[in-house]
Design a protein around this motif. Structure first.
Motif, PDB file in Angstrom:
ATOM      1  N   ALA A 133       0.827  -1.212   0.000  1.00  0.00           N
ATOM      2  CA  ALA A 133       0.000   0.000   0.000  1.00  0.00           C
ATOM      3  C   ALA A 133       0.859   1.260   0.000  1.00  0.00           C
ATOM      4  O   ALA A 133       0.379   2.329  -0.348  1.00  0.00           O
ATOM      5  CB  ALA A 133      -0.925   0.007   1.208  1.00  0.00           C
ATOM      6  N   GLY A 134       2.122   1.135   0.390  1.00  0.00           N
ATOM      7  CA  GLY A 134       2.980   2.304   0.435  1.00  0.00           C
ATOM      8  C   GLY A 134       3.739   2.569  -0.847  1.00  0.00           C
ATOM      9  O   GLY A 134       4.500   3.531  -0.923  1.00  0.00           O
ATOM     10  N   LEU A 135       3.538   1.727  -1.852  1.00  0.00           N
ATOM     11  CA  LEU A 135       4.254   1.939  -3.116  1.00  0.00           C
ATOM     12  C   LEU A 135       3.813   3.245  -3.766  1.00  0.00           C
ATOM     13  O   LEU A 135       2.627   3.575  -3.738  1.00  0.00           O
ATOM     14  CB  LEU A 135       3.958   0.782  -4.083  1.00  0.00           C
ATOM     15  N   PRO A 136       4.755   3.969  -4.390  1.00  0.00           N
ATOM     16  CA  PRO A 136       4.362   5.207  -5.071  1.00  0.00           C
ATOM     17  C   PRO A 136       3.306   4.948  -6.141  1.00  0.00           C
ATOM     18  O   PRO A 136       2.428   5.768  -6.377  1.00  0.00           O
ATOM     19  CB  PRO A 136       5.669   5.718  -5.683  1.00  0.00           C
ATOM     20  N   LEU A 137       3.411   3.774  -6.753  1.00  0.00           N
ATOM     21  CA  LEU A 137       2.435   3.351  -7.758  1.00  0.00           C
ATOM     22  C   LEU A 137       1.008   3.484  -7.234  1.00  0.00           C
ATOM     23  O   LEU A 137       0.084   3.874  -7.955  1.00  0.00           O
ATOM     24  CB  LEU A 137       2.723   1.882  -8.101  1.00  0.00           C
ATOM     25  N   VAL A 139       0.178   5.114  -4.105  1.00  0.00           N
ATOM     26  CA  VAL A 139      -0.087   6.342  -3.355  1.00  0.00           C
ATOM     27  C   VAL A 139      -0.413   7.503  -4.279  1.00  0.00           C
ATOM     28  O   VAL A 139      -1.322   8.290  -4.020  1.00  0.00           O
ATOM     29  CB  VAL A 139       1.123   6.686  -2.477  1.00  0.00           C
ATOM     30  N   TYR A 140       0.336   7.610  -5.374  1.00  0.00           N
ATOM     31  CA  TYR A 140       0.140   8.769  -6.241  1.00  0.00           C
ATOM     32  C   TYR A 140      -0.792   8.476  -7.395  1.00  0.00           C
ATOM     33  O   TYR A 140      -0.921   9.248  -8.317  1.00  0.00           O
ATOM     34  CB  TYR A 140       1.488   9.260  -6.774  1.00  0.00           C
ATOM     35  N   ARG A 144      -6.174   4.266  -6.910  1.00  0.00           N
ATOM     36  CA  ARG A 144      -5.657   3.571  -5.739  1.00  0.00           C
ATOM     37  C   ARG A 144      -6.538   2.382  -5.361  1.00  0.00           C
ATOM     38  O   ARG A 144      -6.045   1.303  -5.049  1.00  0.00           O
ATOM     39  CB  ARG A 144      -5.597   4.559  -4.577  1.00  0.00           C
ATOM     40  N   LEU A 235      -4.902  14.000  -1.058  1.00  0.00           N
ATOM     41  CA  LEU A 235      -3.502  13.931  -0.656  1.00  0.00           C
ATOM     42  C   LEU A 235      -2.849  15.291  -0.792  1.00  0.00           C
ATOM     43  O   LEU A 235      -2.015  15.677   0.002  1.00  0.00           O
ATOM     44  CB  LEU A 235      -2.762  12.940  -1.564  1.00  0.00           C
TER      45      LEU A 235
ATOM     46  N   PRO B  26      11.687   0.619  -5.391  1.00  0.00           N
ATOM     47  CA  PRO B  26      11.947   1.946  -4.824  1.00  0.00           C
ATOM     48  C   PRO B  26      10.672   2.600  -4.316  1.00  0.00           C
ATOM     49  O   PRO B  26       9.607   2.464  -4.928  1.00  0.00           O
ATOM     50  CB  PRO B  26      12.555   2.731  -5.978  1.00  0.00           C
ATOM     51  N   ARG B  27      10.798   3.289  -3.209  1.00  0.00           N
ATOM     52  CA  ARG B  27       9.632   3.827  -2.527  1.00  0.00           C
ATOM     53  C   ARG B  27       9.414   5.304  -2.799  1.00  0.00           C
ATOM     54  O   ARG B  27       8.469   5.888  -2.300  1.00  0.00           O
ATOM     55  CB  ARG B  27       9.798   3.611  -1.017  1.00  0.00           C
ATOM     56  N   GLN B  28      10.337   5.908  -3.510  1.00  0.00           N
ATOM     57  CA  GLN B  28      10.141   7.318  -3.835  1.00  0.00           C
ATOM     58  C   GLN B  28       9.819   7.411  -5.319  1.00  0.00           C
ATOM     59  O   GLN B  28      10.383   6.678  -6.118  1.00  0.00           O
ATOM     60  CB  GLN B  28      11.401   8.124  -3.527  1.00  0.00           C
ATOM     61  N   PRO B  29       8.892   8.307  -5.684  1.00  0.00           N
ATOM     62  CA  PRO B  29       8.585   8.462  -7.102  1.00  0.00           C
ATOM     63  C   PRO B  29       9.803   8.984  -7.856  1.00  0.00           C
ATOM     64  O   PRO B  29      10.676   9.622  -7.272  1.00  0.00           O
ATOM     65  CB  PRO B  29       7.448   9.477  -7.123  1.00  0.00           C
ATOM     66  N   PRO B  40       4.124  13.383  -9.172  1.00  0.00           N
ATOM     67  CA  PRO B  40       5.367  12.702  -9.498  1.00  0.00           C
ATOM     68  C   PRO B  40       5.507  12.456 -10.997  1.00  0.00           C
ATOM     69  O   PRO B  40       4.513  12.371 -11.722  1.00  0.00           O
ATOM     70  CB  PRO B  40       5.257  11.392  -8.742  1.00  0.00           C
ATOM     71  N   TRP B  43       5.884   6.445 -12.017  1.00  0.00           N
ATOM     72  CA  TRP B  43       5.550   5.551 -10.911  1.00  0.00           C
ATOM     73  C   TRP B  43       6.737   4.670 -10.545  1.00  0.00           C
ATOM     74  O   TRP B  43       6.851   4.204  -9.445  1.00  0.00           O
ATOM     75  CB  TRP B  43       4.380   4.651 -11.270  1.00  0.00           C
ATOM     76  N   MET B 260       2.116  10.088   2.438  1.00  0.00           N
ATOM     77  CA  MET B 260       3.030   9.907   1.312  1.00  0.00           C
ATOM     78  C   MET B 260       3.375   8.453   1.056  1.00  0.00           C
ATOM     79  O   MET B 260       4.345   8.168   0.343  1.00  0.00           O
ATOM     80  CB  MET B 260       4.297  10.716   1.561  1.00  0.00           C
ATOM     81  N   GLY B 261       2.591   7.536   1.634  1.00  0.00           N
ATOM     82  CA  GLY B 261       2.846   6.135   1.373  1.00  0.00           C
ATOM     83  C   GLY B 261       3.973   5.611   2.232  1.00  0.00           C
ATOM     84  O   GLY B 261       3.750   4.996   3.252  1.00  0.00           O
ATOM     85  N   THR B 262       5.198   5.878   1.815  1.00  0.00           N
ATOM     86  CA  THR B 262       6.342   5.423   2.582  1.00  0.00           C
ATOM     87  C   THR B 262       7.170   6.613   2.992  1.00  0.00           C
ATOM     88  O   THR B 262       7.484   7.477   2.172  1.00  0.00           O
ATOM     89  CB  THR B 262       7.197   4.479   1.725  1.00  0.00           C
TER      90      THR B 262
END
Lengths: 302, 299
Positions: A133-137, A139-140, A144, A235, B26-29, B40, B43, B260-262
């Motif tokens: 659930a925390g993946l940028p895929l 979250v952004y 979702r 968000l 990776p956890r950051q866009p 971002p 993805w 922000m997810g992570t």
């Protein structure tokens, strides 16, 4: 027909649930638009601020923004059950073919099922979903909810496939299936006329139980503070997200009030939890009733 | 036998690699669209992923910087400390689940013939149907508001064990009870049982020597799945008690932030380390279940 009170109770509970989902929002004491009542005046002209206590206006009280809790539960029933149904249906739509393909207990599909079952034993489903659930895929993304439904589906496909595999293997050992094999029937015909009728009752029961399991998973995710459905706009506006009304499903309702839990106020978390209890019980009673019905039919037929 | 063991090992290892690959995403866009503030640019950041995987592999093989946690501690002691906090409760709950569950299963079976059936199988069914997190929440509510002498959040002393132990063993007891009752029901009425009864053997001996010992292997096949279940239910128990054992430490390592997810404190090495520990635990459960079953079968 034999008496089957459990199936009747289950059907009754399910009917109540359906009425709640479809007609609930239009009931007179339900606020369909979930308006936030910022203040009220008491009879002796005293200012009352939310959260409002239990009263005739708010049967289950309200939250800190003054939104009626009962309305939140009733309005939230539709998205909640929609998600649950989606996840279960997807699990079975993917799990059944996988299980059928793996019925010989060997081959690549069988290895895949074993691997998936191991994967979610080494990393329990709840933890896996929390991590994904925390993946940028996710979250952004503006979709979702789609990703979260996909993850909730994926974590249990292995189990569904395993159930189907076990049952199919048992059916394959029956002599009438051997007869079909000996006749040289095509796989599709074998599946439709030999396997499916024997599989369906058990699958229907398991599907009911699975609906209950997904409902529970939704609640657990809510308790961990993981929202299934937050739009990117929410968000973006930092201030609103923290206090505002975020998702309408019951899991989100639990998440919204996690901080109340940490100061030992249980009411807000328990209200959606009891709604979840009702749904889980409904599906379990229904599943148990169906099981008895099918068992009775099986006995009468033999 | 050896070949199937080898195959099983291969599957486990590939699953572990899959876990590593998922954890290392990776956890950051991949950067932010200039001027937009939050939107971002992509993805999925392939170069970052490749770099992350290769750095992890180098550290694992010993020619890179050693793994550290977010507090800059060495990894292994942290994993061990977290694991030690959960292990006792885990195994105690598993054991209690099987012992008390078998007793409750026998009770349920005996009640199933009488009019008080709802006390046996009915109660088992009802408690098993209730969502586990609701049971936890109600227990927490009750202890905090009505039984304040029990220290719900205790981190040491007797309550630090008893509270999570009882909470973790509620579901296993009823799970095992249900399986035991069903297993006894299929065993009862078979020919060899009727023969024993016809020969005039006392009912009690028929029940314990014949029926129960023959249904136990079927119950014991559920040993490993139940262990896995307790492991994941410990997450919620530790989460509500704010007691950082292995499952909760893993959850913390995700650094899940609803905004922000992570967050910045994502600890991939710690997650993988704990997953390896869970893997070992699952195989220990499987081994214990297998040995116990074998012992029953040989009698």
């Amino acid at each position: 027909m034999r008496k089957n009170p459990i199936l009747r109770i289950g059907a009754g509970m399910f009917a109540v649930l359906l009425i709640l989902v479809f007609a609930g929002p239009y009931l007179p004491f339900i606020d369909r638009h979930l308006t936030a009542v910022s203040h009220r005046w008491s009879a002796d002209k005293h200012l009352i601020l939310p959260p409002y206590d239990y009263s005739s206006q708010n049967l289950l009280g309200s939250n800190k923004q003054g939104v009626d809790n009962l309305s939140r539960v009733v309005v939230g029933a539709r998205p909640t059950l929609g998600i649950v149904l989606c996840v279960s249906a997807l699990r079975y739509a993917i799990g059944i073919p996988l299980g059928l393909m793996a019925r010989a207990r060997r081959g690549p599909v069988h290895t895949l099922l074993t691997g998936m079952n191991r994967l979610f034993a080494y990393m329990p489903p709840l933890l896996m979903i929390a991590m994904l659930a925390g993946l940028p895929l996710v979250v952004y993304s503006s979709s979702r909810l789609f990703w979260m439904i996909l993850f909730m589906t994926l974590v249990e496909i292995g189990r569904v496939g395993y159930i189907v595999q076990r049952q199919t293997a048992a059916i394959a050992a029956e002599s009438y299936v051997e007869a079909g094999n000996a006749l040289g029937l095509k796989p599709w015909r074998l599946f439709r006329a030999y396997y499916l009728p024997a599989l369906l009752p058990e699958l229907a029961v398991n599907f009911c139980l699975d609906l209950g399991k997904v409902m529970m998973l939704l609640g657990q995710l809510g308790l961990l503070g993981i929202y299934l459905n937050v739009s990117p706009e929410q968000l973006g506006t930092v201030g609103q997200f923290g206090r505002g009304y975020t998702g309408s499903d019951w899991g989100a309702m639990i998440s919204d009030h996690l901080y109340d839990l940490f100061v030992s106020k249980f009411r807000y978390v328990l209200i959606p939890s009891f709604a979840i209890l009702y749904v889980v019980l409904t599906f379990n009673v229904l599943g148990e009733g169906l099981r008895r019905k099918f068992n009775a039919v099986g006995r009468a037929g033999s | 036998m050896f070949k199937s063991l080898l195959k099983s090992l291969a599957i486990s290892l590939s699953v572990l690699i899959v876990i590593c690959l998922i954890v290392l995403i990776p956890r950051q866009p991949a950067g932010v669209v200039p001027g937009s503030g939050l939107i971002p640019a992509g993805w999925f950041d392939w170069p970052a992923y490749r770099a992350g995987v290769s750095a992890f592999a180098h550290s694992l093989l010993g020619d890179g910087p050693p793994f550290r946690t977010r507090y800059d501690e060495p990894l292994l002691p942290v994993i061990w400390a977290a694991l030690r906090k959960s292990l006792l409760v885990l195994f105690a709950a598993l054991l209690a689940g099987f012992l008390l569950g078998t007793l409750k299963g026998i009770f349920d079976y005996k009640m199933s013939r009488g009019r008080l059936n709802f006390l046996g199988g009915g109660s088992t069914w009802l408690i098993q149907s209730a969502p586990d997190f609701l049971v936890l929440l109600l227990a927490q509510w009750f202890i905090i508001h009505h039984a304040n002498h029990i220290r719900f959040y205790a981190h040491e002393g007797i309550y630090a064990f008893i509270v999570p132990f009882i909470l973790a063993s509620i579901y296993p007891v009823f799970y095992v009870a249900r399986i035991t009752a069903a297993s006894i029901a299929t065993e009862d009425g078979r020919m060899y049982i009727r023969t024993a009864q016809a020969k005039g053997m006392p009912n009690r001996i028929v029940f314990y020597r014949h029926i129960l010992s023959n249904s136990m292997p079927r119950v014991l096949t559920h040993f490993a799945p139940l262990g896995v279940y307790i492991l994941s239910s410990l997450l919620l128990i530790e989460y509500l008690r704010n007691f950082v054992g292995a499952p909760l430490r893993m959850f913390q390592a995700f650094d899940y932030q609803k905004m922000m997810g992570t967050g910045d404190n994502y600890e991939p090495a710690l997650i993988i380390g704990l997953a390896v520990c869970f893997m070992v635990l699952v195989h220990i459960f499987e081994l214990i279940g297998y040995l116990a079953k074998k012992r029953y079968a040989s009698r």
